[in-house]
Design an enzyme around this catalytic site. Structure first.
Site, PDB file in Angstrom:
ATOM      1  N   PRO A 184      47.612 -17.345 -15.187  1.00  0.00           N
ATOM      2  CG  PRO A 184      47.980 -15.047 -15.219  1.00  0.00           C
ATOM      3  CD  PRO A 184      47.181 -16.125 -15.896  1.00  0.00           C
TER       4      PRO A 184
ATOM      5  CB  THR B   2      47.077 -22.701 -13.434  1.00  0.00           C
ATOM      6  OG1 THR B   2      48.280 -22.357 -14.140  1.00  0.00           O
ATOM      7  CG2 THR B   2      45.916 -21.944 -14.055  1.00  0.00           C
ATOM      8  N   GLY B   3      49.366 -22.932 -10.860  1.00  0.00           N
ATOM      9  CA  GLY B   3      50.262 -23.838 -10.142  1.00  0.00           C
ATOM     10  C   GLY B   3      51.495 -24.260 -10.914  1.00  0.00           C
TER      11      GLY B   3
ATOM     12  CB  THR C 117      55.853 -21.395  -9.482  1.00  0.00           C
ATOM     13  OG1 THR C 117      55.857 -20.364 -10.483  1.00  0.00           O
ATOM     14  CG2 THR C 117      57.121 -21.291  -8.653  1.00  0.00           C
TER      15      THR C 117
ATOM     16  CG  HIS D 121      16.530  -9.396 -15.095  1.00  0.00           C
ATOM     17  ND1 HIS D 121      16.402  -8.784 -16.319  1.00  0.00           N
ATOM     18  CD2 HIS D 121      17.751 -10.014 -15.121  1.00  0.00           C
ATOM     19  CE1 HIS D 121      17.474  -9.042 -17.057  1.00  0.00           C
ATOM     20  NE2 HIS D 121      18.316  -9.778 -16.346  1.00  0.00           N
ATOM     21  CD  GLU D 122      19.506 -11.492 -11.861  1.00  0.00           C
ATOM     22  OE1 GLU D 122      19.888 -12.601 -12.293  1.00  0.00           O
ATOM     23  OE2 GLU D 122      19.920 -10.420 -12.325  1.00  0.00           O
TER      24      GLU D 122
ATOM     25  CG  HIS E 166      18.713 -14.541 -16.039  1.00  0.00           C
ATOM     26  ND1 HIS E 166      18.891 -14.672 -17.396  1.00  0.00           N
ATOM     27  CD2 HIS E 166      18.953 -13.237 -15.740  1.00  0.00           C
ATOM     28  CE1 HIS E 166      19.237 -13.491 -17.901  1.00  0.00           C
ATOM     29  NE2 HIS E 166      19.268 -12.601 -16.918  1.00  0.00           N
TER      30      HIS E 166
ATOM     31  CG  ASP F 226      21.333 -10.870 -19.176  1.00  0.00           C
ATOM     32  OD1 ASP F 226      22.288 -11.343 -18.556  1.00  0.00           O
ATOM     33  OD2 ASP F 226      20.301 -10.443 -18.639  1.00  0.00           O
TER      34      ASP F 226
END
Length: 630
Positions: A228, A230-231, A233, A445-446, A449, A519
């Protein structure tokens, strides 16, 4: 003799009056009796139909019988999905055509296969000397009885209700049918490859003389599928706007009516209008609402009647009629095979979200037109991996609301980033005490990552420790890469990135938290795809285990052990990689605690500076001890 006739007529007339009087007194019994009788007739017909349904064969097997000259008579109907045919036997092969018409074939000499349709169907069949008969074997009692009921039942309430419905439907059709379209391909951002294809089709619609050069035909229809927003129409409107022909619009869900037959009538009226204003484009949005696979839907449901009407209408016009049908759906896999076959929707195009961040930047610029903005669109566009045009529109609108609430003069980068966070995490930003141990835990923690992402050579869009009301404590957002396929190394890197947060907690605090639950889920999905779908595991090799498990039983214990061993191996690799470079985590965590949110440029600069001025672990730990309030 005459007197006897008059006597019998009077007797019949009296009996009729009595019967009529009785029916008036017992209307409910009469109606119930008619309904029961009708249902019995329909059920009996369906039972007989199911009992005599022949063996179904593949179309390839039908063609083999056809080429071998084993087919006597072929029965088909343009509105049906299947056709039936009879096979010669030793007795009928020597008969004349007239004798075979009177011959009764046994059930095991009948076959059923898909009806391929196509304009040259009859000619191809006649080449093989097959006797063609237009005939439908589908049960018709329901349609006949329904027609009789609609005519015979003189109830004023039903007639009034039908008039009201028909009147409301007519008003709706006026608003839904023909739309004034001024959209051009220049209004569509992205989808360049699709637009090139559509431009050629438009040129054929505008200049039909080009068709004669190669004796080609304009496709009858095109099916747009995709997520839904994405273009789909917008592209359909652009085709109409570029070709300069009328654009007739119908939403598939509006054909699902309470009363039987109204959906089919709406479809027939739509194509009737299309024939009047051809050449034109008919756009059916949410076509899956009426085009869903008929298997299991019930033979007499309103959906099936509407779908049959659509199939018949799409078979009822040729390529020179000037009617081009475009369907749009989010669920192409659920559509009936008869609807999506060649000859109805000749082309199927998947409309995907923009994969290139530069396209997303253009969409941001489009929706920010006329608005004062100081936002770094390069930065925010890289943070919207997987967003559709509709998603970006929603983000921009939310950013405008956030800027307005803050009484700002323009939309800033922070406004858009906050709107993106709301869209992804479905919650508002919340504030934690900077001095809390939880904030410190989230920062390390971040940072874990982020550093693993950097060390694996993956681009970072943004890192933040700002939590949301939906329960997200912080996140590291990656930038999408210009890749169509992921390599084995890419998956292994993503797996290590998932483990980066938990490993950082272990190194820093020796204890771990529940913050890595999401995670772990992502990592498990990666491992499953790595082994079962992509064939990257050397023990199982290039096997799709999803297919194999459908035919043989694999030991779940063996798979679980394999997944567990793989998880432990890459957790160990991640731990070792972070341990060797933990000074980078320390530096980045401190910066996150100070600024809360860091852009990709800021993270790159921090890592570069940390490498040039490597601080000792002891100094950073002293800062940590001083920072946390006991």
């Amino acid at each position: 003799m005459r007197g006897s006739f008059m006597f019998s007529f009077k007797g019949f007339k009296n009996k009729w009056k009595k019967a009529k009087s009785w029916c008036k007194k017992h209307k409910g019994v009469v109606v119930a009796g008619v309904v029961v009788l009708s249902i019995s007739i329909i059920g009996l017909e369906q039972f007989v139909y199911d009992k005599n349904e022949p063996k179904e064969v593949k179309y390839e097997e039908f063609m083999d019988d056809l080429k071998a000259g084993d087919i006597d008579t072929l029965y088909y109907n343009p509105g049906d999905e299947y056709m039936r045919f009879t096979l010669f036997n030793d007795e009928t092969r020597e008969m004349t055509k007239k004798e075979r018409e009177d011959y009764k074939y046994k059930k095991d000499e009948w076959r059923e296969t898909l009806y391929p349709s196509g304009e040259d169907f009859r000619e191809n069949m006649l080449k093989y000397g097959v006797n063609l008969v237009v005939k439908s074997f589908e049960p018709k009692a329901a349609a006949i009885i329904g027609s009789i009921f609609s005519i015979a039942l003189p109830f004023i309430i039903i007639i009034a209700a039908m008039k009201a419905i028909m009147g409301g439907m007519a008003k709706t059709e006026k608003t839904e049918k023909q739309v004034d379209v001024k959209t051009k391909f220049s209004d569509v951002i992205g989808h360049d490859e699709v637009i090139e294809d559509l431009k050629f089709i438009v040129s054929l619609m505008q200049d039909t003389s080009r068709l004669k050069k190669f004796n080609m035909e304009v496709p009858r229809g095109m099916l747009f599928s995709g997520e839904p927003g994405t273009g789909k129409t917008l592209l359909a409107k652009a085709i109409a706007g570029e070709s300069g022909v009328p654009f007739l619009y119908l939403n598939g869900s509006s054909c699902i009516e309470m009363y039987a037959g109204l959906g089919a009538k709406r479809v027939r009226d739509l194509f009737k209008e299309a024939k009047k204003c051809s050449p034109c484009i008919v756009f059916i949005d949410e076509i899956d609402a009426i085009g869903m696979n008929r298997t299991g839907n019930g033979s007499f449901s309103e959906n099936v009647q509407t779908l049959n009407a659509l199939l018949q209408e799409m078979d009822g016009f040729d390529t020179e009629s000037g009617i081009f049908v475009i369907g749009a759906t989010n669920n192409a896999d659920t559509l009936d095979k008869a609807l999506v076959r060649a000859g109805r929707f000749d082309r199927q195009v998947v409309i995907s979200p923009p994969k290139d961040w530069t396209v997303r930047k253009e969409i941001f610029e489009h929706y920010l037109q006329g608005v004062s903005s100081t936002a770094d669109l390069d930065l925010v566009s890289k943070q919207c991996m997987g967003f559709t045009g509709a998603d970006i529109n929603a983000v921009v609108n939310e950013a405008k609301l956030i800027a307005s609430m803050g009484e700002a003069d323009s939309v800033t980068t922070e406004n858009i980033e906050e709107a993106i966070d709301k869209r992804i995490f479905k919650g508002n930003r919340s504030k934690r005490d900077k001095k809390s141990r939880e904030n410190m835990l989230v920062a390390y923690h971040e940072a874990g990552h982020a550093i693993v992402t950097y060390l694996c050579g993956k681009p970072i869009a943004r890192a933040t420790i700002v939590s949301t009301t939906s329960g997200v404590g912080g996140f590291v957002m990656q930038t999408d890469e210009d890749k169509q396929f992921m390599t084995k190394t890419d998956l292994e890197s993503q797996l290590m990135i998932c483990y980066g947060g938990r490993c950082s907690e272990r190194i820093k605090f020796t204890d771990v938290s529940t913050g890595a639950s999401n995670d772990i889920t992502q990592a498990t999905n990666i491992i499953e795809a790595y082994v079962e779908k992509y064939g990257f595991n050397s023990e199982f090799g290039m096997l799709d285990l999803g297919v194999v498990q459908g035919t043989i039983q694999l030991s779940s214990e063996k798979l679980v052990k394999l997944f567990s061993d793989m998880a432990k191996e890459y957790e160990r690799k991640t731990f070792e990689l972070l341990s060797e470079n933990y000074y980078l985590v320390e530096r980045l965590a401190q910066e996150l605690l100070d600024k809360e949110t860091l852009s990709s440029e800021a993270i790159t600069e921090i890592i570069k500076d940390a490498k040039e001025n490597k601080e000792s672990m002891e100094v950073v730990n002293e800062k940590f001890d001083d920072f946390v309030e006991v």
